[in-house]
Design a protein around this motif. Structure first.
Motif, PDB file in Angstrom:
ATOM      1  N   TYR A  99      -2.439  25.645   9.095  1.00 49.04           N
ATOM      2  CA  TYR A  99      -3.843  26.048   9.091  1.00 49.04           C
ATOM      3  C   TYR A  99      -4.721  24.926   8.545  1.00 49.04           C
ATOM      4  O   TYR A  99      -4.388  24.247   7.581  1.00 49.04           O
ATOM      5  N   GLY A 100      -5.882  24.759   9.193  1.00 53.20           N
ATOM      6  CA  GLY A 100      -6.870  23.802   8.698  1.00 53.20           C
ATOM      7  C   GLY A 100      -6.760  22.425   9.307  1.00 53.20           C
ATOM      8  O   GLY A 100      -7.557  21.547   9.000  1.00 53.20           O
ATOM      9  N   TYR A 101      -5.773  22.234  10.170  1.00 54.78           N
ATOM     10  CA  TYR A 101      -5.578  20.927  10.794  1.00 54.78           C
ATOM     11  C   TYR A 101      -5.832  21.025  12.293  1.00 54.78           C
ATOM     12  O   TYR A 101      -5.423  21.987  12.949  1.00 54.78           O
ATOM     13  N   CYS A 102      -6.486  20.028  12.833  1.00 56.60           N
ATOM     14  CA  CYS A 102      -6.849  19.985  14.247  1.00 56.60           C
ATOM     15  C   CYS A 102      -5.595  19.945  15.114  1.00 56.60           C
ATOM     16  O   CYS A 102      -4.697  19.131  14.885  1.00 56.60           O
ATOM     17  N   GLU A 103      -5.531  20.840  16.094  1.00 59.57           N
ATOM     18  CA  GLU A 103      -4.383  20.879  17.006  1.00 59.57           C
ATOM     19  C   GLU A 103      -4.305  19.618  17.865  1.00 59.57           C
ATOM     20  O   GLU A 103      -3.235  19.250  18.326  1.00 59.57           O
ATOM     21  N   GLU A 104      -5.432  18.971  18.091  1.00 60.73           N
ATOM     22  CA  GLU A 104      -5.467  17.801  18.965  1.00 60.73           C
ATOM     23  C   GLU A 104      -5.160  16.505  18.216  1.00 60.73           C
ATOM     24  O   GLU A 104      -4.396  15.675  18.698  1.00 60.73           O
ATOM     25  N   THR A 105      -5.762  16.339  17.044  1.00 58.02           N
ATOM     26  CA  THR A 105      -5.647  15.067  16.319  1.00 58.02           C
ATOM     27  C   THR A 105      -4.748  15.145  15.085  1.00 58.02           C
ATOM     28  O   THR A 105      -4.315  14.109  14.580  1.00 58.02           O
ATOM     29  N   GLY A 106      -4.525  16.348  14.567  1.00 58.18           N
ATOM     30  CA  GLY A 106      -3.749  16.504  13.338  1.00 58.18           C
ATOM     31  C   GLY A 106      -4.563  16.251  12.085  1.00 58.18           C
ATOM     32  O   GLY A 106      -4.074  16.399  10.974  1.00 58.18           O
ATOM     33  N   GLU A 107      -5.829  15.870  12.265  1.00 60.95           N
ATOM     34  CA  GLU A 107      -6.719  15.604  11.129  1.00 60.95           C
ATOM     35  C   GLU A 107      -7.211  16.925  10.534  1.00 60.95           C
ATOM     36  O   GLU A 107      -7.296  17.932  11.227  1.00 60.95           O
ATOM     37  N   PRO A 108      -7.582  16.918   9.246  1.00 62.94           N
ATOM     38  CA  PRO A 108      -8.146  18.137   8.640  1.00 62.94           C
ATOM     39  C   PRO A 108      -9.449  18.553   9.327  1.00 62.94           C
ATOM     40  O   PRO A 108     -10.258  17.713   9.708  1.00 62.94           O
ATOM     41  N   ILE A 109      -9.618  19.856   9.484  1.00 65.85           N
ATOM     42  CA  ILE A 109     -10.867  20.428   9.982  1.00 65.85           C
ATOM     43  C   ILE A 109     -11.751  20.614   8.754  1.00 65.85           C
ATOM     44  O   ILE A 109     -11.268  21.055   7.708  1.00 65.85           O
ATOM     45  N   LEU A 114     -14.462  25.530   8.879  1.00 67.67           N
ATOM     46  CA  LEU A 114     -13.521  26.634   8.702  1.00 67.67           C
ATOM     47  C   LEU A 114     -14.190  27.841   8.043  1.00 67.67           C
ATOM     48  O   LEU A 114     -13.864  28.979   8.371  1.00 67.67           O
ATOM     49  N   ASP A 115     -15.107  27.582   7.135  1.00 68.98           N
ATOM     50  CA  ASP A 115     -15.796  28.694   6.482  1.00 68.98           C
ATOM     51  C   ASP A 115     -16.675  29.436   7.491  1.00 68.98           C
ATOM     52  O   ASP A 115     -16.747  30.657   7.481  1.00 68.98           O
ATOM     53  N   ALA A 116     -17.318  28.679   8.380  1.00 69.14           N
ATOM     54  CA  ALA A 116     -18.179  29.286   9.398  1.00 69.14           C
ATOM     55  C   ALA A 116     -17.362  29.921  10.518  1.00 69.14           C
ATOM     56  O   ALA A 116     -17.742  30.947  11.075  1.00 69.14           O
ATOM     57  N   ARG A 117     -16.237  29.307  10.879  1.00 69.60           N
ATOM     58  CA  ARG A 117     -15.396  29.783  11.983  1.00 69.60           C
ATOM     59  C   ARG A 117     -13.933  29.654  11.561  1.00 69.60           C
ATOM     60  O   ARG A 117     -13.248  28.693  11.925  1.00 69.60           O
ATOM     61  N   PRO A 118     -13.438  30.618  10.781  1.00 69.82           N
ATOM     62  CA  PRO A 118     -12.086  30.501  10.223  1.00 69.82           C
ATOM     63  C   PRO A 118     -10.962  30.491  11.260  1.00 69.82           C
ATOM     64  O   PRO A 118      -9.823  30.188  10.917  1.00 69.82           O
ATOM     65  N   ILE A 119     -11.276  30.778  12.522  1.00 73.05           N
ATOM     66  CA  ILE A 119     -10.243  30.734  13.559  1.00 73.05           C
ATOM     67  C   ILE A 119     -10.216  29.386  14.278  1.00 73.05           C
ATOM     68  O   ILE A 119      -9.450  29.197  15.232  1.00 73.05           O
ATOM     69  N   ALA A 120     -11.036  28.434  13.827  1.00 70.49           N
ATOM     70  CA  ALA A 120     -11.129  27.125  14.487  1.00 70.49           C
ATOM     71  C   ALA A 120      -9.765  26.445  14.519  1.00 70.49           C
ATOM     72  O   ALA A 120      -9.018  26.458  13.540  1.00 70.49           O
ATOM     73  N   THR A 121      -9.457  25.847  15.672  1.00 73.52           N
ATOM     74  CA  THR A 121      -8.208  25.108  15.822  1.00 73.52           C
ATOM     75  C   THR A 121      -8.458  23.626  16.082  1.00 73.52           C
ATOM     76  O   THR A 121      -7.520  22.845  16.101  1.00 73.52           O
ATOM     77  N   LEU A 122      -9.720  23.274  16.306  1.00 75.13           N
ATOM     78  CA  LEU A 122     -10.083  21.886  16.579  1.00 75.13           C
ATOM     79  C   LEU A 122     -11.142  21.421  15.590  1.00 75.13           C
ATOM     80  O   LEU A 122     -11.999  22.215  15.191  1.00 75.13           O
ATOM     81  N   SER A 123     -11.084  20.144  15.240  1.00 75.77           N
ATOM     82  CA  SER A 123     -12.146  19.578  14.414  1.00 75.77           C
ATOM     83  C   SER A 123     -13.427  19.585  15.239  1.00 75.77           C
ATOM     84  O   SER A 123     -13.393  19.741  16.465  1.00 75.77           O
TER      85      SER A 123
END
Length: 140
Positions: A99-109, A114-123
């Motif tokens: 959780y909290g890491y971009c599925e595409e880049t692996g970088e932290p979101i 995440l606070d605005a859109r806790p289901i985010a999977t991409l930065s």
């Protein structure tokens, strides 16, 4: 089962603490659980409302209006059903440590995203690239 960690009521994740530490994970887990419970409660209310309103309306215009309202309500519930699936996926990512890491880049979101859109999977950057690609393909 994992023991729940203590979290102060006024806690908000901060940039100056380690990314996705136990407190942040617990914060987002609770936020997702509350959101899911709210959506499921709305869904139960809708089902009860639809069952209560199965009445015979003699006026054609009133009946059409009632059907339109029902269709809109069912579309809304379908979107919420899909959202519950995304919330469940986010909760699984918390359990798996993804959780909290971009599925595409692996970088932290970002925590703000995440606070605005806790289901985010991409930065934010990856999401913008994704939307630009989608727009280009849609215009073809």
């Amino acid at each position: 089962m994992k023991q729940e960690s203590f979290l102060p009521k006024d806690y908000h994740p901060a940039e100056d603490e380690p990314f996705m530490n136990e407190r942040q994970l617990e914060y987002f887990r609770r936020k997702l659980m509350v959101w899911k419970e709210d959506l499921l409660a709305d869904s139960r209310d809708t089902i009860e409302g639809l069952q209560d309103s199965t009445r015979n309306i003699p006026d054609v215009a009133d009946r059409a209006s009632e059907e339109t309202d029902r269709a809109l309500e069912l579309r809304t519930r379908d979107r919420q059903r899909k959202l519950v699936g995304k919330i469940d996926a986010a909760l699984r990512r918390i359990e798996n440590g993804e959780y909290g890491y971009c599925e595409e880049t692996g970088e932290p979101i970002s925590l703000k995203r995440l606070d605005a859109r806790p289901i985010a999977t991409l930065s934010l950057e990856a999401q913008e690239r994704h939307e630009r690609r989608e727009k280009v393909h849609r215009d073809d």
